[in-house]
Design an enzyme around this catalytic site. Structure first.
Site, PDB file in Angstrom:
ATOM      1  N   ASP A 126      -1.956 -15.357  -7.287  1.00 14.57           N
ATOM      2  CA  ASP A 126      -1.061 -16.286  -6.577  1.00 14.57           C
ATOM      3  C   ASP A 126      -0.888 -16.077  -5.069  1.00 14.57           C
ATOM      4  O   ASP A 126      -0.673 -14.939  -4.626  1.00 14.57           O
ATOM      5  CB  ASP A 126       0.357 -16.167  -7.132  1.00 14.57           C
ATOM      6  CG  ASP A 126       0.431 -16.141  -8.628  1.00 14.57           C
ATOM      7  OD1 ASP A 126      -0.600 -16.239  -9.276  1.00 14.57           O
ATOM      8  OD2 ASP A 126       1.549 -16.001  -9.138  1.00 14.57           O
ATOM      9  N   GLU A 186       5.943 -20.821 -14.474  1.00  7.49           N
ATOM     10  CA  GLU A 186       5.837 -19.818 -13.417  1.00  7.49           C
ATOM     11  C   GLU A 186       5.863 -20.514 -12.050  1.00  7.49           C
ATOM     12  O   GLU A 186       5.698 -21.725 -11.947  1.00  7.49           O
ATOM     13  CB  GLU A 186       4.515 -19.047 -13.553  1.00  7.49           C
ATOM     14  CG  GLU A 186       4.351 -18.355 -14.900  1.00  7.49           C
ATOM     15  CD  GLU A 186       3.079 -17.521 -15.013  1.00  7.49           C
ATOM     16  OE1 GLU A 186       3.164 -16.405 -15.523  1.00  7.49           O
ATOM     17  OE2 GLU A 186       1.994 -17.985 -14.612  1.00  7.49           O
TER      18      GLU A 186
HETATM   19  C1  FRU Z   1       1.243 -16.426 -12.065  1.00  4.94           C
HETATM   20  C2  FRU Z   1       1.829 -15.052 -12.328  1.00  4.94           C
HETATM   21  C3  FRU Z   1       3.259 -14.982 -11.827  1.00  4.94           C
HETATM   22  C4  FRU Z   1       3.447 -13.520 -11.587  1.00  4.94           C
HETATM   23  C5  FRU Z   1       2.099 -13.116 -11.069  1.00  4.94           C
HETATM   24  C6  FRU Z   1       1.693 -11.720 -11.429  1.00  4.94           C
HETATM   25  O1  FRU Z   1      -0.137 -16.442 -11.954  1.00  4.94           O
HETATM   26  O2  FRU Z   1       1.754 -14.764 -13.696  1.00  4.94           O
HETATM   27  O3  FRU Z   1       4.202 -15.548 -12.718  1.00  4.94           O
HETATM   28  O4  FRU Z   1       4.460 -13.271 -10.665  1.00  4.94           O
HETATM   29  O5  FRU Z   1       1.168 -14.025 -11.615  1.00  4.94           O
HETATM   30  O6  FRU Z   1       0.526 -11.352 -10.784  1.00  4.94           O
END
Ligand code: FRU
Length: 614
Positions: free
Chosen positions: A155, A325
């Site tokens: 992300d 998310e």
């Molecule tokens: C989304 C996610 C988020 C989390 C991050 C962990 O891709 O699962 O929810 O904060 O990646 O790397």
């Protein structure tokens, strides 16, 4: 020195150090002590800047405890090489200059004897060095998309525009090209094309790894860290997930973690805080993904440190087949009207329209506490997608973007296969940055529009091919694609077809690897078939056809395609559709052919641009 004596000297150095050297700076500088079948010590006996860790990409994870002058400094996971070294990653020793550094390594693999454990390839390949080689070794690394210098990325995080600089942090593993050790990596750009890499901003601490979050400029000094301090909220993730704060007083380059962390705790999984200043109500607003409950929690705060739950949005609404998310919430004008609407962004994994990860959104109204989604003519809240490809996830917007822009970037991959894509030195790129807008379609509904950020036009380096009007029939017409810069290009065209016709565009190379785009005027859809696009067999979820509504209803579709080594992004000119798909052709696509299913159609204003990143 003759060539032969150089080779002899190299051989001598390699024999003495007992390791294969890849740069002249590398030296052994460590001693190895085997303590048992799964415990080994590495003592650093050299004042070098880096310890280079030998990694096997598909190896098993070992726990590396870094002990400095007898005290545990940090721990991380690394896939230390067992049978071969795929690449090396640097561990920065500079903060410990003059101190004794020992790595206490616990392997979690079954080894029956110490002797067997000693045979692991990593032990003979630990070296120290004063440099680390980041020269690109990947043929699929995009040329004009953001990628990490090395290691795994997911992300985008903490994006903020400050002092003329676009800051882009990201979920990063500094010790390998698979997900682990989440840290905020940091890159900046002045033009959204050229990215400079910086030291990590926020690193794992006693509360856990650093998961996703956002940053804002605290213009009123409401948090007390100073006027214009950049304040970041992120998820501290260990056994549980908590929200923590860090702030920067040097414009976003270094961060101090807040001593009062964590600032929000809940008994259930919640993550990825995304905040903004709500001018109308004089308060900060933050959305938190209540992941397993599949809803977003909305909080208010006067000072970025104390947050009060104001409302919850999403229970039973929209796509619910995966965890919720990475939220975002922003207001935008509706094109061609005086009206403004709010957009709530919700990334979901799995449960996307083509399997795995995707970005859904809701349009509605927000009063500072509650988000109310608009309904369709039947009173339902429709599910809408920001991008109709398979490789667009965790998309969120920059805070404080100039000129009222709402600029978004997404992770250009999919959790279904992100860890398996055919790269090693780095894994995953981000999408092109895009500008968001809202348009109203014939069905009376509001939709997000998504166009490449205007900065992308600076990539154009001359027209490779153009034609004012081209008539196409059932027999394909072909045009060559640029070959310089590994075939990176932008293709723009206006398709003019009759109802009932299909227009097919095929991008292909000499090995008959191809991508097929089909505009179907009957269903007003555009599809993208990458089943034969090149290397597809690393995951059964990779070969796929994705399909988007065109939001065009008269047989006219204007497209912009961006090709960058291992990705193709398709946009309708006004942003009424966006579709992002990865492709891994063994060699770049060299030909574009266009045909119809029946009768004649026109391709107007075809322009193929060479692109260059200089
Ligand atoms: C989304 C996610 C988020 C989390 C991050 C962990 O891709 O699962 O929810 O904060 O990646 O790397």
């Amino acid at each position: 020195m003759t060539r032969i004596s150089k080779i002899l000297l190299m051989a001598l150095i390699m024999t003495c150090s007992g390791t294969a050297l890849s740069t002249s700076q590398e030296r052994k500088g460590v001693s190895v002590e085997y303590l048992g079948t799964n415990n080994t010590l590495i003592r650093i006996a050299d004042d070098a800047k880096y310890l280079l860790l030998p990694i096997q990409d598909n190896g098993e994870e070992a726990t590396v405890n870094v002990v400095v002058n007898g005290k545990l400094e940090t721990s991380f996971m690394a896939r230390l090489a067992k049978s071969r070294v795929d690449y090396k990653v640097p561990f920065d020793l500079t903060p410990y200059k003059g101190k004794k550094v020992v790595l206490n390594i616990i392997s979690h693999q079954g080894r029956s004897t110490i002797r067997e454990a000693q045979e692991d390839a990593c032990w003979r390949n630990f070296v120290v060095s004063d440099t680390y080689d980041t020269t690109n070794r990947e043929k699929f690394r995009p040329l004009y998309h953001h990628t990490p210098e090395y290691g795994w990325m997911n992300d985008p995080n903490g994006m903020v525009y400050a002092d003329g600089v676009w800051h882009l942090c990201y979920q990063w593993n500094p010790y390998g090209s698979k997900w682990a050790n989440m840290t905020w990596g940091h890159s900046t750009s002045k033009d959204l094309v050229h990215w400079e890499h910086h030291a990590t901003t926020i690193v794992p601490d006693g509360l856990g790894a650093i998961f996703s979050g956002s940053s804002v400029i605290d213009a009123k000094n409401s948090a007390g860290f100073g006027k214009d301090a950049i304040v970041a909220l992120y998820t501290s993730a260990a056994v549980s997930q908590m929200q923590s704060l860090a702030y920067s007083t040097d414009g976003g380059y270094t961060f101090t973690t807040y001593p009062g962390n964590p600032i929000i705790t809940l008994p259930t999984e919640a993550r990825d805080p995304n905040m903004f200043w709500d001018e109308a109500n004089g308060q900060w607003v933050m959305l938190l993904a209540h992941a397993l409950e599949k809803e977003m929690l909305i909080f208010n705060s006067p000072d970025l440190k104390t947050w009060t739950l104001a409302s919850q949005f999403g229970k039973g609404i929209g796509a619910q087949d995966g965890v919720w998310e990475c939220p975002d919430l922003f207001e935008l004008p509706v094109a061609g009207t005086e009206e403004k609407k709010w957009v709530l962004v919700c990334n979901i994994n799995p449960g996307g329209p083509f399997g795995g990860s995707a970005t859904q959104y809701f349009i509605g109204d927000f009063d500072g506490k509650t988000f109310k989604a608009d309904t369709d003519a039947n009173g339902n809240i429709p599910t809408k997608w920001m991008d109709y490809g398979k490789d667009h996830y965790a998309a969120v917007s920059w805070s404080n973007a100039p000129e009222g822009r709402r600029t978004v970037i997404g992770w250009m991959s999919n959790w279904q296969y992100a860890a398996e894509i055919p790269t090693m030195q780095y894994r995953s790129a981000n999408t092109l940055p895009r500008e968001m807008g809202i348009f109203k379609d014939e069905d009376g509904q509001y939709y997000l529009s998504s166009t490449p950020s205007p900065e992308m036009e600076a990539l154009r380096a001359g027209v490779h091919y153009q034609s004012r009007s081209m008539s196409v029939k059932q027999v394909a017409k072909t045009v060559s694609l640029p070959t310089q810069n590994d075939g990176i290009c932008e293709i723009a065209m206006d398709i003019e077809a009759r109802k009932g016709q299909k227009v097919t565009i095929v991008l292909s190379n000499k090995a008959q690897e191809k991508v097929t785009l089909t505009y179907d005027t009957e269903s007003d859809t555009l599809s993208f078939d990458r089943a034969q696009s090149g290397i597809v067999n690393f995951s059964q979820d990779f070969p796929a056809v994705t399909m988007a509504p065109t939001h065009r209803h008269n047989g006219k579709l204007s497209l912009r395609l961006f090709i960058d080594r291992s990705s193709i992004e398709v946009f309708e000119q006004e942003g009424r559709l966006a579709m992002t798909n990865l492709v891994f052709p063994n060699s770049p696509y060299t030909t574009m052919s266009v045909k119809t299913s029946k009768g004649k159609a026109k391709i107007n204003n075809l322009r193929i641009y060479n692109l260059s990143v200089n």
